[in-house]
Design an enzyme around this catalytic site. Structure first.
Site, PDB file in Angstrom:
ATOM      1  N   LYS A 148       0.865  -1.179   0.000  1.00 24.98           N
ATOM      2  CA  LYS A 148       0.000   0.000   0.000  1.00 24.98           C
ATOM      3  C   LYS A 148       0.899   1.226   0.000  1.00 24.98           C
ATOM      4  O   LYS A 148       2.046   1.149   0.437  1.00 24.98           O
ATOM      5  CB  LYS A 148      -0.872   0.018   1.261  1.00 24.98           C
ATOM      6  CG  LYS A 148      -2.133   0.846   1.123  1.00 24.98           C
ATOM      7  CD  LYS A 148      -3.239   0.025   0.500  1.00 24.98           C
ATOM      8  CE  LYS A 148      -4.575   0.683   0.604  1.00 24.98           C
ATOM      9  NZ  LYS A 148      -5.657  -0.265   0.315  1.00 24.98           N
TER      10      LYS A 148
HETATM   11  N1  GLU Z   1      -7.466  -0.287  -3.028  1.00 20.84           N
HETATM   12  C1  GLU Z   1      -8.200  -1.496  -3.254  1.00 20.84           C
HETATM   13  C2  GLU Z   1      -8.182  -2.366  -2.008  1.00 20.84           C
HETATM   14  O1  GLU Z   1      -7.982  -1.882  -0.910  1.00 20.84           O
HETATM   15  C3  GLU Z   1      -7.763  -2.208  -4.518  1.00 20.84           C
HETATM   16  C4  GLU Z   1      -6.323  -2.611  -4.568  1.00 20.84           C
HETATM   17  C5  GLU Z   1      -5.903  -3.188  -5.920  1.00 20.84           C
HETATM   18  O2  GLU Z   1      -6.723  -3.265  -6.817  1.00 20.84           O
HETATM   19  O3  GLU Z   1      -4.719  -3.545  -6.015  1.00 20.84           O
HETATM   20  O4  GLU Z   1      -8.443  -3.534  -2.051  1.00 20.84           O
END
Ligand code: GLU
Length: 422
Positions: free
Chosen positions: A114
């Site tokens: 993240k």
């Molecule tokens: N931000 C989204 C999540 O928390 C998607 C992450 C992604 O598609 O890699 O799952």
């Protein structure tokens, strides 16, 4: 540090501790060896960057940014990017670990990461925002890549930001659509990605409803948070025959026991800026939605919206977590003791990353799938993960969260062990 930022630091640390707590419980039940516990409770790499942004007026700003990679035993790191004034390293530590468990539970071949920037994107012009995206991307370029780490949208980022970053990466490395997911469809994004988180949550709910022999028309749903995921979930649930009786946003909630037409509520929100004041329902306080008379409560807003101080008021039989970490550990225990099923975020919010995986596959193969094909694959992924969680919870006599963590942790530990934990 101002009071506000130190308050937020405590909050972010608490988020991380909560996810670690779920890992510890699973590690104990799985009797994981010490080495495995050490690896799984630490981050593989944390990159801190200074994001330099020339402002339109000729001045210059520098914002702190991070990309935190938690675990890559099952494949390239994967996870979103958020731009938020409260973004912090601890927050990204929490959410990157959640991504590791989410991708493992869904059995997509990724690890967890993240990142993002501590900035209020509303304070920037579009040109400044573009420069911020390009500058951030350049500063993390060395640790990402189609087989290394694949970012995606999260809070305050979407297809437009992904397009700028894809373009920036490709300038130096050659065209690389698979380096980032959630791109606009015209630039290699997948059909169905936009609705994927809401649709994925609905597939999970529908599977549970079938297993419990619930009739859709009798299921009343309250959705907390009417952003992308919440609004898509409400609309698709309504189309399938569920009764969406309440929705909320940061300004308040609107409720109608007979059922709302989510599409009309969305139009009202687009026109007025909020769901409140919608004429075919009663406007109530946002927190009052939590106590609404319904079968399913779906928190789809921010972290920690269900806490000990309000979880007592929940009247639903099932809480479907569409947001990341919407329930504090204390509230989770309280709901479990009261017999309320909680479908955890690592399952309920996994539709987005599942379709990100399908986008990545299409990009690597230079293919474009139909929306039916994407949705069909999403349905298979969500249903098989849901079945496994239901089965494991049943067999082990544990909560659905504990069952989901056990499955995910076991998979990551198996992969790490097979690699030799390097
Ligand atoms: N931000 C989204 C999540 O928390 C998607 C992450 C992604 O598609 O890699 O799952």
């Amino acid at each position: 540090m101002t009071d506000d930022s130190s308050g937020h630091a405590v909050f972010a640390e608490r988020l991380f501790d909560a996810v670690q707590g779920h890992l510890d419980v699973a590690a104990e039940r799985l009797r994981l060896e010490d080495g495995a516990r050490k690896v799984l409770s630490t981050h593989r790499r944390e990159v801190a960057v200074s994001v330099r942004v020339p402002r339109d007026d000729g001045s210059f700003d520098v914002y702190p940014g991070w990309r935190i990679q938690h675990n890559g035993a099952r494949g390239p790191f994967k996870g979103g990017l958020r731009f938020h004034p409260n973004a912090s390293r601890d927050e990204f530590r929490c959410f990157s670990a959640l991504m590791t468990w989410k991708t493992a539970l869904l059995d997509v071949p990724f690890g967890g990461a993240k990142g993002g920037v501590q900035v209020d994107p509303k304070s920037l012009s579009v040109a400044e925002l573009e420069r911020l995206c390009r500058s951030y991307l350049t500063s993390i370029e060395l640790v990402i890549g189609p087989y290394r780490d694949i970012p995606a949208p999260d809070v305050n980022t979407g297809p437009r930001e992904m397009a700028w970053m894809y373009d920036e990466y490709s300038r130096s490395r050659g065209d690389s659509p698979a380096v980032i997911t959630g791109k606009p469809v015209k630039l290699g994004g997948s059909l169905g990605r936009d609705a994927a988180t809401g649709r994925g949550a609905l597939f999970a709910l529908d599977r549970i409803a079938r297993s419990r022999r619930w009739t859709r028309e009798h299921i009343r749903i309250a959705v907390q948070g009417f952003g992308n995921a919440g609004a898509w979930f409400a609309e698709l649930a309504h189309q399938l025959g569920y009764r969406v009786i309440a929705v909320s946003d940061s300004r308040g909630a609107v409720v109608n026991g007979e059922g709302l037409f989510p599409h009309d509520v969305l139009r009202h929100k687009q026109q007025t800026g909020s769901v409140t004041g919608f004429k075919h329902g009663d406007t109530i306080g946002g927190d009052d939605l939590i106590g609404a008379e319904c079968e399913v409560l779906a928190p789809a807003a921010l972290e920690e919206s269900l806490r000990v101080d309000n979880a007592e008021r929940v009247r639903a039989n099932l809480v479907l977590e569409i947001a990341n970490h919407p329930t504090t550990p204390d509230a989770d225990r309280l709901l479990h003791d009261r017999g309320v099923w909680v479908i955890p975020d690592i399952l309920g919010s996994a539709g987005g990353v599942s379709v990100s995986y399908l986008e990545w596959v299409q990009n690597l193969q230079r293919e474009r799938w139909s929306e039916e094909r994407v949705n069909g694959r999403l349905q298979e992924l969500m249903e098989s993960a849901t079945d496994l969680v239901l089965e494991r919870a049943d067999e082990g006599g544990v909560s659905h969260r504990a069952a989901a963590y056990e499955l995910a942790v076991e998979r990551v530990a198996d992969a790490g062990r097979a690699r030799g934990w390097h």
